[in-house]
Each structure stands twice: as structure tokens, then as C-alpha cells.
Write a protein that holds these residues in place. Sequence first.
Motif, PDB file in Angstrom:
ATOM      1  N   TYR A 381       0.921  -1.164  -0.179  1.00  0.00           N
ATOM      2  CA  TYR A 381      -0.132  -0.143   0.062  1.00  0.00           C
ATOM      3  C   TYR A 381       0.915   1.200  -0.093  1.00  0.00           C
ATOM      4  CZ  TYR A 381      -4.579  -2.144   0.948  1.00  0.00           C
ATOM      5  OH  TYR A 381      -5.701  -2.917   0.998  1.00  0.00           O
ATOM      6  N   THR A 383       0.232   3.995   1.792  1.00  0.00           N
ATOM      7  CA  THR A 383      -0.468   4.686   2.859  1.00  0.00           C
ATOM      8  C   THR A 383       0.355   4.482   3.928  1.00  0.00           C
ATOM      9  OG1 THR A 383      -1.867   3.111   3.119  1.00  0.00           O
ATOM     10  CG2 THR A 383      -2.575   4.895   1.633  1.00  0.00           C
ATOM     11  N   GLY A 384      -0.187   5.115   5.110  1.00  0.00           N
ATOM     12  CA  GLY A 384       0.472   4.898   6.303  1.00  0.00           C
ATOM     13  C   GLY A 384       1.967   5.285   6.583  1.00  0.00           C
ATOM     14  N   VAL A 387       5.657   4.838   4.721  1.00  0.00           N
ATOM     15  CA  VAL A 387       5.171   4.042   3.388  1.00  0.00           C
ATOM     16  C   VAL A 387       6.308   4.030   2.323  1.00  0.00           C
ATOM     17  CG1 VAL A 387       4.297   6.303   2.234  1.00  0.00           C
ATOM     18  CG2 VAL A 387       3.536   4.123   1.575  1.00  0.00           C
ATOM     19  N   GLY A 422      -3.815   2.578  -2.880  1.00  0.00           N
ATOM     20  CA  GLY A 422      -3.683   3.746  -1.807  1.00  0.00           C
ATOM     21  C   GLY A 422      -4.707   3.289  -0.592  1.00  0.00           C
ATOM     22  N   SER A 423      -5.085   4.218   0.110  1.00  0.00           N
ATOM     23  CA  SER A 423      -5.829   3.995   1.287  1.00  0.00           C
ATOM     24  C   SER A 423      -7.155   3.467   0.925  1.00  0.00           C
ATOM     25  CB  SER A 423      -6.231   5.380   2.102  1.00  0.00           C
ATOM     26  OG  SER A 423      -6.968   6.303   1.193  1.00  0.00           O
ATOM     27  N   GLY A 424      -7.659   2.586   1.767  1.00  0.00           N
ATOM     28  CA  GLY A 424      -8.898   1.586   1.537  1.00  0.00           C
ATOM     29  C   GLY A 424      -8.936   0.779   0.232  1.00  0.00           C
ATOM     30  N   GLU A 479      -4.189  -6.443  -2.799  1.00  0.00           N
ATOM     31  CA  GLU A 479      -3.877  -5.909  -1.578  1.00  0.00           C
ATOM     32  C   GLU A 479      -3.492  -6.589  -0.415  1.00  0.00           C
ATOM     33  OE1 GLU A 479      -8.479  -7.117  -1.621  1.00  0.00           O
ATOM     34  OE2 GLU A 479      -6.811  -6.696  -3.088  1.00  0.00           O
TER      35      GLU A 479
END
Length: 572
Positions: A381, A383-384, A387, A422-424, A479
Motif C-alpha cells: 500500500y 499509505t500509512g 510508506v 492507496g488508502s482503503g 492488497e
Amino acid sequence: MKEVVTIQVGGFANFIGSHFWNFQDELLGLAADPSSDPVFKNHSLNTDALYRSGETQQGTLTYTPRLVSVDFQGSLGSMSSCGSLYNKVASAPPDVITWTGNVSTHAAEPRRRNLFLQRLHEEEQENLTPVDGVNDARNSPQGEIKDEDIVESLESGVQYWTDFSKVHYHHQSLHELNGLWMDAQEFDNYGIGRDAFSWALRGEEISDRLRFFVEECDHIQGFQFIVDDSGGFSSVAADFLETISDEYTNTPVLLYSVRDPVSHTIHKSQKQTISKKLHDAVSFSRLSSFCKLIVPVGLPSLSQASPYLCIKDERPYHCSAVYAAALHSISLPFRMEPLGPTADSRYVSGAVDINGLIQMLAGGARRNMVAILDVAMPAPYLTGKQVGQSLLANLQTLTPEIAEDVEDLQSVESMTIHGALGSGGHRASVSDVKDVVDAAYEKAITRPMFCNLSVALCPLPIPLPFPKIFGNLVGQHGELLGSAVNTSPLRGSLDIHSIPLAGRLRSSSAILPFLENRLGNLRRFGTQQGAAGAELVRRWGFGMDELEDMGETLSKMVVELDPYSQMSSDSD
């Protein structure tokens, strides 16, 4: 449009090629499917760079890879050397004018198609009669051959690279070396390749096949050459490359020298060990002398390459899938639409042709022509916290014998990231990917002198015949999950539809151990006085002057990367 011609020489090279072309075929199918993800329809990737349009004698339009494949006779399994689109006319038995007795002809039964190829054949027969609606091969209503049965049969029964190929090939593409029925384990060194196949006597047909594809090109950008260099095919490829360098002087060659894990088996006898080490040195020296950039690919074991993959090293079907995915990523910039009226910067960024990539990695002040291949499969991902560091840390090398954690202030890299999440679990935009990578390199402890970044929204599609190599921490779209899904620990095309991927080529002094090992073995076993392998390489057809020239070539490669290397300063 700038075309690429692909060449595959040897067994494992063709296994990789089979997966590579399956990816391309899957992209074509998804682009034409109205129910597929829109990202596969608007990918701004020009498949004409790799494919040619044509027509059979019956008037059927064709779209086939611009490819020349070379392998053993009998290596095509149930597929004809004319491919599946063209009818092969049976030749009449020759007249034997020196024999007055009876003549009988013995013909072997064609190899039976496996379940996957049977399904393809049935679908093609159905498509001969137009019907309303679109059939999805993955959800076909056919009850007699189920997807689950196909996947399981491939997992346990792949013997030839054609067993899992879903692609139609042009009748000029597939060449079997007539008379070479040798077991791959016997065809295991450069000398055997030289003895078994004379390019001067039998190479013209292969050259003609390549010429057919090149002469159709309007503006060829280069050759993508994949060779299984673990045995005698290295000699065949070197002769082929020499012909290419003579006939297509200004056309660059990007060469991948590939090996499966089995070829790294430790030999029990000293004689076998010496032969293997000399083969490695001679093969690399010869191959590298006829290309602009060479990328050694093939680890002794892939089972530890990623915590998200479960690979069985003894199965070429498994290992070749990972290498093919990496080559797919690296080749994406070759077919990206340049920014302009036909391209959309929302979908791709960083188009570069083969010559541009080679100039970037091998054309600088240091002129290192040996590159390292890395891959993150799947890419994490974007994100976070941390990253960027996560992305760089997930890149695993696929090149053997390299040094780790090397600080090289002159290193140059070219990275491709596609389908990043990315996120989600939503697809990250091109600009988001660029920002994250830029930030990652800014914070990295060691960073290259220069890094080219190419980005595409389109992920790697997972076709039905892809092996079950994903662990249960990988989701449907690649993912990375926090906890294992409640299914089988091994997941494949029935569970995973696509994955984000990152591939990287880098010119770095980390390749020094690879080069020094080959230079040291050539000197120790080939050129030093009383060398244990001197007689062996003489039987391979190399004189002492040629071996010393090879040593000088390897020495110069080492000097380019480390002018103070003790090995490079040793006297030949």
C-alpha cells in the motif's frame, strides 16, 4: 509507434515468455470486455509495440506477438511449430533413390492437449459461429471442464511451456532445432552447444524468421532478448546475437540471461564443478559482448523471495511466473504513449524506449552495462507511516550473487510501478505514486545518483493459467491483508484477479561479486598456468588468446565499478 521484437532462446526463457505473453493476452481481452474494470480499457499502453496485425490465407485477421522462439525439437508439446492459426501442410515422404526395398513411415501420435488447452480449443470452435453476447472464459458455462480442474491439472502436470500458453503465435515465430532431441540436463555447457549446433550451417533459417518481423517494423526501437544461459543454448544465443549486431548495427539489444533454480544445483564431482564455473564465465563474457545492456536473472531459490509468495523452486512453471511479471513491469515504459494528444497523464507517466533505458543505465560516465533486476510482488500500500521505506524495502532482487546494502554514489535506477493501491484499497493516482517515491528516496539512507520513475494505473492481470503462488495474505486485487483469508494457503487466478507491481533495474557496484566470481573462475580454471580446466575449454573450441580476451573484458567491467579492486589489477 516504435516496435519491439522479442527473442526467446532455450527452455526456461520460453517458460518466462509463455507467462509474459499470457499477461499481454489477458490485457487485450480485458480491454475488449465491456464488463471489466475501466482501468484496463484506458491504460494508454500501445500493444502494437509488441504485436503485429496480419491475415491468414483463409482471410482470418490475426494479432500475434512479434516474436522469435528457439528451443529443442519436441519442446512444443501439443502445439504445432506453425502455431494454432495456420494449417500445416503435411509433406510427402522423400524418395529414397538408393534403396530398392520396401519403405515404411512411422509417425508419432500428437501429444494430447491438457484440460486448459482443450478448453481453449472448444472456445475457439464455438467462436467460429458468431453468437450474441460476450463469453467470459473465466465464467464459461461449460460444465465438462471447470476452472478449478484446469488450475489443479496445471499445478501438477505442466511439462512444456506451451501447456499453459493462451496465445496464438505466428507461423514464423516458433523454431525447433532439428536433430536436437537432447535432454536439457545433458545440454549443460557452452561447449556442448557449440558441438551440437553450427550457426554457419543451420542459423540462416532463424535469421530469416527474425528478418521477417524486423522488416515489417516502421521504426524498431530494439530487441528484447531472453536466453536460458545455463547450458548449451548460451552458445546458440551468442551466435544469434553476433548475427544481430552485424545485421542491425544501430538497433539496441536488451538482454536478459535467465536461469531456473534447478540449474544452480551443486555438482558432486570436481570435474562438474569446474565445467560449471567455466561455463558461467565464458557464457557471460560472450553474451555481454553482443548487447548494450545485460541483466542476469535467476536465484538459486525463489522460495524466500517474498513473504507473500509460496513458490516451489523445482517447478519452472512457478519460478518463471515471477520473472515474467518483473519483465512485464520493466517493459511497460516501452509501450507507454508519450505525452501528447494520444496519451493521458492520468493513466501513465515516464515513457522511455529501449535505447533511452540503455543510455540511462549503461551510457553514463561509468558505462556499466550489467544491471540488477528487483521486484516487489505485490507492491505494498502507498499509505500509512514510513510508506516509502516500505515500498523500497519490499523490492527483492532477482539477480544472483550481488552484494547487499552497498552505498554506491554513482548508481542509477529505473523503476516502474503500476496498479499501486492507496488508502482503503483504492487505486493510487499517478501523481500520488510519484510523490510517495520521491519522498521515499529523500528519506532513504542510501539513494541513487539518479532514478527514473515510470508509473501506470493498470495493474498486472492474473490470467487463468497463472500458478497458485500467492499466500493467503494477498487479497483479490493484490492488497496485502492484515490477517489470512479463510481459504487454501495457496491462492491463484481463481482468487486473485490483479496485483500492483513494482519492478526496478539498477546500475550499481552491488553487481561486483557476480563479475568478480566469473573473472576469478576464468583465471583460476582457464588461463593460469596449469589450470585444471584448460583442456576442457580447448575442447570447447577456445584458444588461450580468446580466453585472455574474455578475461580482459571482464576485468574492464570490474574496473568501471571499482577502480581499486584487487581482482581487476591482477595480471592476466
